[in-house]
Design an enzyme around this catalytic site. Structure first.
Site, PDB file in Angstrom:
ATOM      1  CG  HIS A   1       1.250  -1.983 -15.569  1.00 50.39           C
ATOM      2  ND1 HIS A   1       0.850  -3.000 -15.110  1.00 50.39           N
ATOM      3  CD2 HIS A   1       2.496  -2.413 -16.560  1.00 50.39           C
ATOM      4  CE1 HIS A   1       1.860  -3.859 -15.482  1.00 50.39           C
ATOM      5  NE2 HIS A   1       2.352  -3.670 -16.462  1.00 50.39           N
TER       6      HIS A   1
ATOM      7  N   GLY B   1       1.103  -1.577  -0.154  1.00 51.70           N
ATOM      8  CA  GLY B   1       0.340   0.414  -0.185  1.00 51.70           C
ATOM      9  C   GLY B   1       1.219   1.584   0.153  1.00 51.70           C
ATOM     10  CB  SER B   2       4.259   2.297  -0.966  1.00 53.35           C
ATOM     11  OG  SER B   2       4.107   1.839  -2.085  1.00 53.35           O
TER      12      SER B   2
END
Ligand code: GRF
Length: 300
Positions: free
Chosen positions: A193, A93-94
């Protein structure tokens, strides 16, 4: 209740934030996860179908009042309101944290109102819970009983009506998004992405695999891509890309580190544009184009 059982749902999770408020009295189910932090996540994250129904049902008077309130609130808030953001995660979750930081500074005119996770062991779950952000498990792992899963339409309803979500962000979410969610949030759902799409994308191309494939290919450039989400992995229209020149001596890990750093800048930038309604769509093909914040004649 034993520490190896849970009786929680999204609504209970919210109530419990006040410090020991009411708990859903649903029957519990035994789990056998080892660590205490895992157990805490299980208790708080798991979303039970029946609890969702409970939250969305009510008597007619309540419904009328709710409708009135919703309308008034809608009129009051529509103009320039902060956008409600749902972030979908499967890992650390950075990127979610970078989005949150940009909301805090005001760069993004929005707030993370909901986190959806494919697994209660995702690193970002703890972070969200510590900030009282409700966390919803979808679709859940194989150990989750069918009766406890929510369907794609329930998820859709939940986001749209319960949390009034405006913008959905896929920040390392590894599961395919249900088609109806793609339709509801058409041009309102972004994915990040870690490569330059359309190369090195598609089903199974995630995490380290992407960077290994890039390095093994001998490519001298990589980067990150932010794109709208459609029903196929990594195929929606591109909104923005950042490029990194690859030194041939770099390992996949080195490439990953540099790409992730870049992601933490480009994702908030695009999300800010989406929340400000500064994304236009190229007429011919629907490609997203950002209107510059400082100069509304400039596009990029
Ligand atoms: C990022 O590299 C993102 O591009 C990809 O998954 C990774 C998530 O990292 N889709 P994090 O969970 O945000 O740290």
């Amino acid at each position: 209740m034993s520490s190896s059982s849970f009786s929680s749902c999204a609504s209970c999770f919210l109530q419990n934030q006040g410090g020991g408020g009411g708990r859903c009295s649903r029957q519990t189910r035994r789990q056998s996860r080892p660590s205490s932090s895992s157990r805490r996540r299980q208790r708080s994250v798991l979303f039970l179908r029946a609890c969702a129904a409970q939250r969305t049902s009510g008597n007619d008077d309540d419904d009328e009042d709710d409708a009135k309130k919703t309308k008034q609130q809608h009129q009051q808030n529509e103009k320039n309101k902060k956008k409600n953001i749902a972030v979908f995660i499967s890992g650390g979750g950075s990127n979610m944290r970078a989005i949150h930081a940009a909301c805090e500074t005001g760069e993004i005119h929005g707030q993370i109102s909901l986190v959806v996770t494919s697994s209660y062991t995702a690193g970002g779950v703890e972070w969200a819970m510590d900030r009282d952000v409700p966390v919803l498990l979808y679709p859940g792992g194989e150990d989750l009983a069918e009766s406890e899963r929510i369907s794609p339409s329930e998820l859709n309803e939940f986001l749209k009506n319960e949390y009034k979500i405006d913008v959905v962000l896929l920040a390392g979410y590894l599961r395919l998004i249900p088609p109806e969610l793609c339709r509801t949030f058409e041009n309102k759902m972004l994915n990040i992405h870690p490569a330059l799409l359309p190369a090195f994308g598609g089903r199974g191309m995630h995490g380290a695999k992407v960077h290994e494939a890039v390095v093994n290919s001998g490519a001298r450039f990589t980067g990150s891509t932010v794109h709208f989400v459609n029903e196929n992995f990594d195929e929606g229209k591109i909104v923005s890309q950042r490029i990194i020149r690859i030194d041939p001596s770099w390992t996949a890990e080195e490439v990953a580190r540099r790409v992730l750093k870049e992601e933490h800048e480009v994702f908030p930038e695009v999300v800010a544009a989406l929340c400000d309604e500064r994304i236009e769509f190229r007429e011919a093909d629907g490609v997203g184009v950002i209107i510059d914040k400082m100069d509304s004649n400039k596009r990029y």
